[in-house]
Design a protein around this motif. Structure first.
Motif, short mmCIF file in Angstrom:
data_model
loop_
_atom_site.label_atom_id
_atom_site.label_comp_id
_atom_site.label_asym_id
_atom_site.label_seq_id
_atom_site.Cartn_x
_atom_site.Cartn_y
_atom_site.Cartn_z
N GLN A 85 10.01 -30.82 -23.79
CA GLN A 85 9.32 -31.56 -22.72
C GLN A 85 7.90 -31.90 -23.12
N ILE A 86 7.22 -30.97 -23.77
CA ILE A 86 5.86 -31.24 -24.25
C ILE A 86 5.88 -32.44 -25.18
N ASN A 87 6.86 -32.45 -26.08
CA ASN A 87 6.95 -33.55 -27.04
C ASN A 87 7.31 -34.86 -26.36
N ASP A 88 8.13 -34.82 -25.32
CA ASP A 88 8.49 -36.03 -24.60
C ASP A 88 7.31 -36.61 -23.83
N ASP A 89 6.46 -35.73 -23.29
CA ASP A 89 5.36 -36.16 -22.43
C ASP A 89 4.09 -36.54 -23.21
N VAL A 129 15.41 -22.30 -30.33
CA VAL A 129 14.89 -22.09 -28.98
C VAL A 129 13.46 -22.63 -28.86
N LEU A 130 12.64 -22.42 -29.86
CA LEU A 130 11.27 -22.94 -29.84
C LEU A 130 11.27 -24.45 -29.67
N ALA A 131 12.15 -25.14 -30.38
CA ALA A 131 12.24 -26.60 -30.27
C ALA A 131 12.68 -27.01 -28.86
N LYS A 132 13.65 -26.30 -28.31
CA LYS A 132 14.14 -26.64 -26.96
C LYS A 132 13.08 -26.35 -25.90
N GLU A 133 12.38 -25.25 -26.04
CA GLU A 133 11.34 -24.91 -25.06
C GLU A 133 10.19 -25.91 -25.09
#
Length: 119
Positions: free
Chosen positions: A26-30, A19-23
């Motif tokens: 978006q931060i990682n993509d941006d 869940v931490l990775a999924k949450e």
């Protein structure tokens, strides 16, 4: 109960990392790894990856106690007793080296469960 709490903790750890990775996907993509400031010169989130590493059945005081525990499930007791006798439990420095190699290669998927025995 000897293993129910331990196993519940492991299952919770798996879900937490997933869940931490999924949450934070978006931060990682941006974000970019070369900068931690945005266009307004304000701090932006630093991208990160989540690793759920299982170190293997390690030689610890816990495995020593469990190997000698008569109240433990028979299969687990037999495994730990024989692994301790055969000295086949994973040593801390061995699993640490595999973990360091895994992190440095950076080829794991964020949130994935990676087991010592799969490396």
């Amino acid at each position: 109960p000897t293993m129910s709490i331990y196993c519940s903790g492991k299952a919770a750890r798996d879900m937490f990392h997933s869940v931490l990775a999924k949450e934070n996907a978006q931060i990682n993509d941006d974000a970019t790894t070369s900068s931690i400031t945005d266009a307004n010169n304000e701090k932006s989130p630093v991208p990160f990856k989540v690793l759920n590493y299982a170190p293997g059945a390690c030689e610890t005081s816990m495995t020593d106690i469990l190997a000698e525990s008569p109240g433990l499930d028979g299969g687990i007791h037999d495994y730990l007793s024989s692994a301790k006798k055969d000295q086949s439990l994973v040593k801390a420095d061995e699993t640490a080296k595999k973990l360091i190699g895994l992190v440095l290669k950076d080829e794991f998927e964020s949130g994935s469960h990676v087991d010592y025995w799969d490396l």
